[in-house]
Motif scaffolding. Structure first.
Motif, PDB file in Angstrom:
ATOM      1  N   VAL A   1      43.778  38.481  43.222  1.00  0.00           N
ATOM      2  CA  VAL A   1      43.878  39.493  44.264  1.00  0.00           C
ATOM      3  C   VAL A   1      45.164  39.289  45.065  1.00  0.00           C
ATOM      4  CG1 VAL A   1      42.829  40.352  46.397  1.00  0.00           C
ATOM      5  CG2 VAL A   1      41.383  39.781  44.438  1.00  0.00           C
ATOM      6  N   SER A   2      45.863  40.365  45.327  1.00  0.00           N
ATOM      7  CA  SER A   2      47.153  40.430  46.045  1.00  0.00           C
ATOM      8  C   SER A   2      48.347  40.230  45.120  1.00  0.00           C
ATOM      9  CB  SER A   2      47.239  39.455  47.218  1.00  0.00           C
ATOM     10  OG  SER A   2      47.561  38.143  46.787  1.00  0.00           O
TER      11      SER A   2
ATOM     12  N   GLN B   1      40.693  39.639  32.325  1.00  0.00           N
ATOM     13  CA  GLN B   1      40.882  38.751  33.468  1.00  0.00           C
ATOM     14  C   GLN B   1      39.652  37.896  33.765  1.00  0.00           C
ATOM     15  OE1 GLN B   1      43.936  38.356  34.645  1.00  0.00           O
ATOM     16  NE2 GLN B   1      44.387  39.868  33.031  1.00  0.00           N
ATOM     17  N   THR B   2      39.909  36.662  34.134  1.00  0.00           N
ATOM     18  CA  THR B   2      38.831  35.763  34.542  1.00  0.00           C
ATOM     19  C   THR B   2      38.250  36.196  35.880  1.00  0.00           C
ATOM     20  OG1 THR B   2      39.874  33.918  33.373  1.00  0.00           O
ATOM     21  CG2 THR B   2      38.259  33.370  35.068  1.00  0.00           C
ATOM     22  N   ASN B   3      39.107  36.549  36.827  1.00  0.00           N
ATOM     23  CA  ASN B   3      38.650  36.995  38.144  1.00  0.00           C
ATOM     24  C   ASN B   3      38.234  38.461  38.103  1.00  0.00           C
ATOM     25  OD1 ASN B   3      39.245  34.498  39.437  1.00  0.00           O
ATOM     26  ND2 ASN B   3      41.408  35.068  39.503  1.00  0.00           N
ATOM     27  N   GLU B   4      37.342  38.835  39.011  1.00  0.00           N
ATOM     28  CA  GLU B   4      36.883  40.219  39.110  1.00  0.00           C
ATOM     29  C   GLU B   4      37.893  41.008  39.930  1.00  0.00           C
ATOM     30  OE1 GLU B   4      32.936  40.069  40.654  1.00  0.00           O
ATOM     31  OE2 GLU B   4      32.069  39.397  38.755  1.00  0.00           O
ATOM     32  N   VAL B   5      38.813  41.655  39.216  1.00  0.00           N
ATOM     33  CA  VAL B   5      39.920  42.355  39.871  1.00  0.00           C
ATOM     34  C   VAL B   5      40.091  43.743  39.261  1.00  0.00           C
ATOM     35  CG1 VAL B   5      41.161  40.240  40.472  1.00  0.00           C
ATOM     36  CG2 VAL B   5      41.598  41.343  38.259  1.00  0.00           C
ATOM     37  N   ASP B   6      40.804  44.596  39.971  1.00  0.00           N
ATOM     38  CA  ASP B   6      41.246  45.896  39.475  1.00  0.00           C
ATOM     39  C   ASP B   6      42.766  45.956  39.528  1.00  0.00           C
ATOM     40  OD1 ASP B   6      38.687  46.787  39.081  1.00  0.00           O
ATOM     41  OD2 ASP B   6      38.623  48.077  40.859  1.00  0.00           O
ATOM     42  N   PHE B   7      43.365  46.747  38.630  1.00  0.00           N
ATOM     43  CA  PHE B   7      44.798  47.043  38.684  1.00  0.00           C
ATOM     44  C   PHE B   7      44.961  48.479  39.174  1.00  0.00           C
ATOM     45  CE2 PHE B   7      45.975  44.013  34.910  1.00  0.00           C
ATOM     46  CZ  PHE B   7      45.649  42.926  35.699  1.00  0.00           C
TER      47      PHE B   7
ATOM     48  N   GLN C   1      67.183  47.395  36.010  1.00  0.00           N
ATOM     49  CA  GLN C   1      66.100  47.299  36.969  1.00  0.00           C
ATOM     50  C   GLN C   1      64.768  46.939  36.326  1.00  0.00           C
ATOM     51  OE1 GLN C   1      66.923  51.375  38.740  1.00  0.00           O
ATOM     52  NE2 GLN C   1      66.247  50.285  40.575  1.00  0.00           N
ATOM     53  N   SER C   2      63.918  46.283  37.110  1.00  0.00           N
ATOM     54  CA  SER C   2      62.484  46.192  36.866  1.00  0.00           C
ATOM     55  C   SER C   2      61.824  46.706  38.139  1.00  0.00           C
ATOM     56  CB  SER C   2      62.057  44.751  36.577  1.00  0.00           C
ATOM     57  OG  SER C   2      62.648  44.286  35.381  1.00  0.00           O
ATOM     58  N   TRP C   3      60.546  47.105  38.038  1.00  0.00           N
ATOM     59  CA  TRP C   3      59.914  47.758  39.175  1.00  0.00           C
ATOM     60  C   TRP C   3      58.522  47.196  39.440  1.00  0.00           C
ATOM     61  CZ3 TRP C   3      62.168  49.897  34.994  1.00  0.00           C
ATOM     62  CH2 TRP C   3      63.362  50.609  35.188  1.00  0.00           C
ATOM     63  N   ILE C   4      58.179  47.037  40.709  1.00  0.00           N
ATOM     64  CA  ILE C   4      56.799  46.762  41.074  1.00  0.00           C
ATOM     65  C   ILE C   4      56.060  48.097  41.026  1.00  0.00           C
ATOM     66  CG2 ILE C   4      55.237  46.028  42.918  1.00  0.00           C
ATOM     67  CD1 ILE C   4      57.379  44.050  43.819  1.00  0.00           C
ATOM     68  N   VAL C   5      55.126  48.221  40.100  1.00  0.00           N
ATOM     69  CA  VAL C   5      54.464  49.510  39.872  1.00  0.00           C
ATOM     70  C   VAL C   5      53.030  49.553  40.388  1.00  0.00           C
ATOM     71  CG1 VAL C   5      55.902  50.086  37.888  1.00  0.00           C
ATOM     72  CG2 VAL C   5      53.753  48.843  37.533  1.00  0.00           C
ATOM     73  N   GLY C   6      52.470  48.394  40.751  1.00  0.00           N
ATOM     74  CA  GLY C   6      51.085  48.399  41.207  1.00  0.00           C
ATOM     75  C   GLY C   6      50.664  47.086  41.810  1.00  0.00           C
ATOM     76  N   VAL C   7      49.397  47.026  42.177  1.00  0.00           N
ATOM     77  CA  VAL C   7      48.845  45.845  42.842  1.00  0.00           C
ATOM     78  C   VAL C   7      47.534  45.450  42.187  1.00  0.00           C
ATOM     79  CG1 VAL C   7      49.931  46.370  45.055  1.00  0.00           C
ATOM     80  CG2 VAL C   7      47.640  47.269  44.557  1.00  0.00           C
ATOM     81  N   VAL C   8      47.137  44.220  42.446  1.00  0.00           N
ATOM     82  CA  VAL C   8      45.858  43.694  41.976  1.00  0.00           C
ATOM     83  C   VAL C   8      44.913  43.627  43.162  1.00  0.00           C
ATOM     84  CG1 VAL C   8      44.681  41.771  40.851  1.00  0.00           C
ATOM     85  CG2 VAL C   8      47.018  42.364  40.171  1.00  0.00           C
ATOM     86  N   GLN C   9      43.763  44.243  43.017  1.00  0.00           N
ATOM     87  CA  GLN C   9      42.756  44.266  44.080  1.00  0.00           C
ATOM     88  C   GLN C   9      41.440  43.697  43.570  1.00  0.00           C
ATOM     89  OE1 GLN C   9      42.446  48.376  45.248  1.00  0.00           O
ATOM     90  NE2 GLN C   9      44.453  48.407  46.265  1.00  0.00           N
ATOM     91  N   LYS C  10      40.569  43.333  44.489  1.00  0.00           N
ATOM     92  CA  LYS C  10      39.235  42.905  44.103  1.00  0.00           C
ATOM     93  C   LYS C  10      38.520  44.087  43.471  1.00  0.00           C
ATOM     94  CE  LYS C  10      35.053  40.640  45.825  1.00  0.00           C
ATOM     95  NZ  LYS C  10      35.130  39.616  44.754  1.00  0.00           N
ATOM     96  N   GLY C  11      37.798  43.859  42.371  1.00  0.00           N
ATOM     97  CA  GLY C  11      37.175  44.979  41.690  1.00  0.00           C
ATOM     98  C   GLY C  11      36.300  44.574  40.526  1.00  0.00           C
TER      99      GLY C  11
END
Length: 396
Positions: A206-207, A296-302, A361-371
């Motif tokens: 997460v984060s 993923q091992t952790n319960e996350v969303d993209f 360039q490379s780009w930050i396109v998203g985040v990892v959240q709890k999910g």
């Protein structure tokens, strides 16, 4: 920085071919846009990977899945990539192999050979491995191609494949050539590495942030170029938003992007604590994210907020009624970028370092959240034109 070194359009006449010759006419599907849908693939796999059938399968799962025993995670891993890992008898050594097959997406045989090789290597690079010991080429020549066309086109494809392999630091060790109803190009890349050197794909937290190393829109750019040259009716629909110069420049950018190796990204991601990666291919950006998040091992969303797209291709997508599903992240890509998970600070540092090395360039396109291990593109993602402004001395 990639200089403005435009490749001339492939001229069949210059190679003693009929003026109407088109490599793309020897298949009905294009590039990587030929994958069996992910939902269908999951159904076909069924319970095959629910439990390891033997010691070899158990070793595979131990290498890749660590302490994860969730069925959905295992299936996600199996569908994630064409890359396979075989535990060797020697301690800590593995045979890492990746494979891929493509249909012709462009009419330039030499560039198509380079693109195929880059695509075959992508799955190795997604594990952070930069050294390939050997690569084999698979060449399926269409049964509809004449002997003369075969004898001219095949060497050009092979030369492009060989040159890309050499730029990756490996050599073509062989392969197989068959006759097929459609033109089918592919290969297998192999390397022996220590198990500990693999960047495992399941450590997102997460984060974390999601970073993409190549722009989207390659299939749109190639299709627009094809319409401009061979389909007046479809070209008439998009020329209101795309000049011939724009179409040619977009096509050059697409070819350049697809032929570019992700080797630098594989090297740099090791320096910045990557938590996992995959390549963007036939399932598009969202499909790549969905496959990766399931493992993923952790319960996350993209959650994807940004879509970097080759300049003008978003406008093309809009004017034809979003038939490419660009805003949903579902446009197929061929030899696309790596989608890499990083801690937030490391993601920004990775992008900065990549630009210092390659000028790209490379780009930050998203985040990892709890999910619950799902991926989605927000309703109105930010589309980033790449590049934002044309440069007289560079494609990007």
């Amino acid at each position: 920085m990639e200089s403005l070194n435009l490749r001339r359009p492939f001229d069949p006449v210059a190679h003693d071919l009929d003026p109407a010759f088109r490599l793309t006419k020897f298949s009905d599907l294009k590039g990587c846009g030929c994958k069996v849908p992910q939902s269908v693939l999951g159904r076909l796999l069924g319970d095959i990977f629910t439990e390891p059938a033997n010691e070899e399968e158990s070793n595979f799962q131990n290498i890749f899945m660590s302490q994860s025993h969730n069925k959905a995670q295992r299936l996600g891993m199996m569908g994630l990539t064409e890359c396979s890992v075989v535990q060797l008898k020697q301690a800590d050594l593995c045979l890492l192999q990746s494979s891929d097959y493509l249909y012709p997406l462009i009419d330039d045989p030499y560039m198509m050979g380079m693109i195929v090789c880059a695509s075959v290597l992508n799955d190795l690079y997604a594990t952070g491995i930069t050294d390939c010991d050997s690569i084999e080429m698979m060449l399926g020549l269409s049964s509809r191609i004449t002997t003369k066309e075969r004898d001219i086109i095949a060497p050009l494809i092979i030369r492009g494949f060989k040159d890309a392999a050499e730029s990756a630091g490996c050599s073509v060790q062989g392969g197989s050539t068959v006759v097929n109803p459609w033109m089918l190009l592919g290969g297998i890349a192999s390397t022996v590495i220590s198990k500990s050197s693999i960047i495992m794909p399941y450590n997102a937290m997460v984060s974390d942030v999601l970073v993409l190393t190549k722009p989207l829109g390659t299939h749109i750019a190639c299709t627009a170029n094809q319409w401009m040259n061979d389909d007046r009716e479809k070209w008439s629909k998009i020329k209101v938003v795309l000049s011939k110069e724009d179409a040619e420049r977009g096509f050059q950018r697409a070819m350049s992007s697809m032929a570019r190796l992700n080797k630098t990204a594989a090297m740099v991601m090791r320096q910045y604590n990557a938590h996992g990666a995959t390549d963007v291919a036939g399932y598009g950006l969202l499909g790549a994210a969905q496959s990766l998040v399931k493992s993923q091992t952790n319960e996350v969303d993209f959650v994807i907020h940004n879509l970097p797209v080759i300049a003008k291709m978003n406008s093309v997508n809009k004017v034809v009624g979003n038939v490419f599903n660009l805003n949903q992240g579902q446009t197929p890509e061929t030899s696309g970028g790596l989608l890499i998970v990083f801690p937030r600070e490391d993601g920004a540092s990775f992008a900065k370092k990549m630009e210092q090395i390659d000028g790209l360039q490379s780009w930050i396109v998203g985040v990892v959240q709890k999910g619950t291990r799902t991926a989605r593109v927000i309703d109105k993602p930010r589309v980033i034109e790449v590049p934002m402004k044309d440069k007289s001395d560079s494609l990007w």
